[in-house]
Design a protein around this motif. Structure first.
Motif, mmCIF file in Angstrom:
data_model
loop_
_atom_site.group_PDB
_atom_site.id
_atom_site.type_symbol
_atom_site.label_atom_id
_atom_site.label_comp_id
_atom_site.label_asym_id
_atom_site.label_seq_id
_atom_site.Cartn_x
_atom_site.Cartn_y
_atom_site.Cartn_z
ATOM 1 N N ALA A 166 0.854 -1.197 0.000
ATOM 2 C CA ALA A 166 0.000 0.000 0.000
ATOM 3 C C ALA A 166 0.887 1.242 0.000
ATOM 4 O O ALA A 166 1.000 1.961 0.988
ATOM 5 N N VAL A 167 1.522 1.493 -1.139
ATOM 6 C CA VAL A 167 2.417 2.645 -1.274
ATOM 7 C C VAL A 167 1.662 3.777 -1.925
ATOM 8 O O VAL A 167 0.928 3.580 -2.892
ATOM 9 N N GLU A 168 1.837 4.973 -1.399
ATOM 10 C CA GLU A 168 1.107 6.135 -1.884
ATOM 11 C C GLU A 168 1.740 6.661 -3.165
ATOM 12 O O GLU A 168 2.881 7.095 -3.165
ATOM 13 N N ALA A 169 0.990 6.594 -4.274
ATOM 14 C CA ALA A 169 1.486 7.098 -5.560
ATOM 15 C C ALA A 169 1.043 8.547 -5.736
ATOM 16 O O ALA A 169 0.224 8.879 -6.580
ATOM 17 N N GLY A 170 1.557 9.423 -4.871
ATOM 18 C CA GLY A 170 1.193 10.834 -4.940
ATOM 19 C C GLY A 170 0.029 11.195 -4.030
ATOM 20 O O GLY A 170 -0.188 12.359 -3.724
ATOM 21 N N GLU A 171 -0.753 10.190 -3.554
ATOM 22 C CA GLU A 171 -1.871 10.470 -2.664
ATOM 23 C C GLU A 171 -1.463 10.096 -1.240
ATOM 24 O O GLU A 171 -0.560 9.310 -1.030
ATOM 25 N N LYS A 172 -2.152 10.670 -0.262
ATOM 26 C CA LYS A 172 -1.870 10.358 1.135
ATOM 27 C C LYS A 172 -2.917 9.402 1.682
ATOM 28 O O LYS A 172 -4.107 9.674 1.630
ATOM 29 N N LEU A 173 -2.458 8.273 2.184
ATOM 30 C CA LEU A 173 -3.348 7.224 2.689
ATOM 31 C C LEU A 173 -4.205 7.733 3.843
ATOM 32 O O LEU A 173 -5.378 7.401 3.959
ATOM 33 N N GLY A 174 -3.624 8.561 4.690
ATOM 34 C CA GLY A 174 -4.324 9.050 5.886
ATOM 35 C C GLY A 174 -5.557 9.869 5.588
ATOM 36 O O GLY A 174 -6.475 9.950 6.389
ATOM 37 N N GLN A 237 7.260 -3.575 -7.574
ATOM 38 C CA GLN A 237 8.300 -2.548 -7.673
ATOM 39 C C GLN A 237 8.250 -1.582 -6.489
ATOM 40 O O GLN A 237 9.219 -0.889 -6.192
ATOM 41 N N ASN A 238 7.101 -1.573 -5.785
ATOM 42 C CA ASN A 238 6.938 -0.666 -4.636
ATOM 43 C C ASN A 238 7.209 -1.343 -3.295
ATOM 44 O O ASN A 238 6.831 -0.816 -2.252
ATOM 45 N N THR A 239 7.853 -2.510 -3.333
ATOM 46 C CA THR A 239 8.296 -3.131 -2.069
ATOM 47 C C THR A 239 9.728 -2.695 -1.787
ATOM 48 O O THR A 239 10.500 -2.436 -2.714
ATOM 49 N N THR A 240 10.087 -2.651 -0.522
ATOM 50 C CA THR A 240 11.484 -2.443 -0.153
ATOM 51 C C THR A 240 12.176 -3.808 -0.186
ATOM 52 O O THR A 240 11.495 -4.843 -0.166
ATOM 53 N N PRO A 241 13.516 -3.862 -0.217
ATOM 54 C CA PRO A 241 14.202 -5.158 -0.180
ATOM 55 C C PRO A 241 13.805 -5.998 1.036
ATOM 56 O O PRO A 241 13.669 -7.221 0.935
ATOM 57 N N GLU A 242 13.568 -5.330 2.183
ATOM 58 C CA GLU A 242 13.183 -6.047 3.411
ATOM 59 C C GLU A 242 11.794 -6.668 3.255
ATOM 60 O O GLU A 242 11.562 -7.819 3.652
ATOM 61 N N GLN A 243 10.855 -5.911 2.671
ATOM 62 C CA GLN A 243 9.498 -6.431 2.450
ATOM 63 C C GLN A 243 9.509 -7.599 1.472
ATOM 64 O O GLN A 243 8.794 -8.579 1.667
ATOM 65 N N MET A 244 10.317 -7.488 0.416
ATOM 66 C CA MET A 244 10.401 -8.561 -0.573
ATOM 67 C C MET A 244 10.915 -9.846 0.066
ATOM 68 O O MET A 244 10.372 -10.934 -0.167
ATOM 69 N N GLN A 265 7.856 2.111 -12.969
ATOM 70 C CA GLN A 265 6.797 2.832 -12.229
ATOM 71 C C GLN A 265 6.967 2.659 -10.718
ATOM 72 O O GLN A 265 6.059 2.213 -10.020
ATOM 73 N N ILE A 266 8.130 3.015 -10.226
ATOM 74 C CA ILE A 266 8.423 2.883 -8.787
ATOM 75 C C ILE A 266 7.934 4.137 -8.055
ATOM 76 O O ILE A 266 8.312 5.255 -8.407
ATOM 77 N N ASP A 267 7.071 3.940 -7.062
ATOM 78 C CA ASP A 267 6.501 5.060 -6.301
ATOM 79 C C ASP A 267 7.113 5.207 -4.906
ATOM 80 O O ASP A 267 6.577 5.931 -4.066
ATOM 81 N N LEU A 268 8.201 4.494 -4.656
ATOM 82 C CA LEU A 268 8.848 4.576 -3.340
ATOM 83 C C LEU A 268 9.468 5.960 -3.151
ATOM 84 O O LEU A 268 9.870 6.606 -4.127
ATOM 85 N N LYS A 273 15.423 1.832 -2.109
ATOM 86 C CA LYS A 273 15.646 0.837 -3.158
ATOM 87 C C LYS A 273 14.392 0.005 -3.369
ATOM 88 O O LYS A 273 13.670 -0.290 -2.421
ATOM 89 N N SER A 274 14.174 -0.417 -4.627
ATOM 90 C CA SER A 274 13.036 -1.290 -4.929
ATOM 91 C C SER A 274 13.433 -2.748 -4.681
ATOM 92 O O SER A 274 14.464 -3.213 -5.187
#
Length: 322
Positions: A166-174, A237-244, A265-268, A273-274
């Motif tokens: 759930a990575v924010e692509a320009g929008e704020k989740l909150g 592509q929007n996961t961190t290495p730790e999440q992957m 299309q990386i939104d991090l 890093k992706s």
């Protein structure tokens, strides 16, 4: 200037070949700068000798598709044209009339539409972990969901688990209304859409209530071991290495994992890093793990999607040179 003629046995195939208002033939004429006319079941192609030959090969391949029960549309006509231009149209025989992955809720057979898609489907069937990387519109997620539904119906797995970061692509989740599940649901909507298409809304709801289908954000995967499951990680592509690493180590016995993403299309946030970019390098020599890369030729959406991807690739290439 040369001319070639050949006949079409079945009138319905001639009608499908030409399309509404001759739109299919006009497309072939434009691509090869030839003139194509049809009279009394005979087709004549006029133009430069090389282009006439290529146009004839396109038409023969399209007739072959019709003979095998396929329906012609702009996407598969353009795909045949691109293969003929590259001299790879001999590979079409492995695709036309290909096996059906599964039947959608509306009774539509779902099949691989390009050679890249066919390679991806075969990789998922033959390997425990598959990483599908490529641009939007190549069917990475849709085909993975179709294979998951097929495995579930065949009782090869007990559960289908679909997840996304759930990575924010320009929008704020909150700022989104509701509780956490309601906030992340918009991010999971493409996965719901694919499942609705395969199963129908009622069946999906029933399986979800029983726990056979789970659609959840990636954070919900932590600390679990997933046995007898078909697990799809979308937008990887929007996961961190730790999440992957966390996700891949959830793999249990009797399970399959498909990871899909588009590294353009990386939104991090900047500096992060992706996990997808890194995992391709880390796991490239591991047995039973396969990476399949799609190209713009595998795009099965509107032609403009293909053109947009090409334009962005060209722009990025020019930027690198500068």
């Amino acid at each position: 200037m040369t001319e070639q003629s050949f006949s079409i046995d079945r009138m319905e195939h001639a009608l499908s070949l030409f399309g509404s208002f001759d739109e299919n033939i006009k497309l072939i004429e434009k691509e090869f700068s030839v003139a194509i006319v049809s009279r009394a079941g005979e087709i004549k192609i006029k133009g430069d000798e090389e282009n006439v030959d290529k146009a004839k090969r396109v038409i023969n391949n399209l007739l072959d598709l019709l003979n095998k029960g396929e329906t012609l549309n702009e996407q598969n006509i353009r795909y045949v044209i691109s293969l003929v231009k590259e001299g790879n149209d001999d590979k079409l025989t492995s695709l036309s009339g290909g096996d059906c992955i599964c039947i959608s809720a509306k009774g539509k057979p779902i099949k691989a539409k390009t050679l890249g898609q066919k390679k991806y489907v075969e990789a998922i069937r033959d390997n425990t972990v598959v990483i599908g990387v490529g641009p939007a519109g190549t069917g990475k997620t849709y085909l993975a969901v179709a294979l998951a539904v097929s495995a579930f119906r065949a009782k090869q797995v007990n559960r289908i688990i679909l997840t996304r970061p759930a990575v924010e692509a320009g929008e704020k989740l909150g700022f989104l209304p509701g509780d956490l599940q309601q906030k992340v649901d918009p991010y999971l909507r493409p996965l719901y859409d694919a499942l609705f298409d395969m199963l129908g809304a009622e069946s999906f709801q029933r399986y979800q209530e029983r726990g056979n289908i789970e659609v959840a954000p990636l954070a919900y995967m932590r600390g679990r071991t997933l046995d007898d499951s078909f697990i799809i990680l979308d937008e990887a592509q929007n996961t961190t290495p730790e999440q992957m690493k966390m996700f891949l180590t959830r793999l249990g016995f009797g399970s399959k994992i498909v990871v899909t993403g588009d590294i353009t299309q990386i939104d991090l946030p900047d500096g992060k890093k992706s996990g997808l970019v890194e995992v391709i390098k880390i796991l490239k020599n591991v047995d039973d793990i396969k990476t399949v890369k799609f190209s713009d030729k595998d795009v099965v959406r509107h032609k403009l999607v293909q053109d947009i991807i090409k334009a962005y690739d060209k722009y990025e290439e020019a930027k690198k040179k500068k």
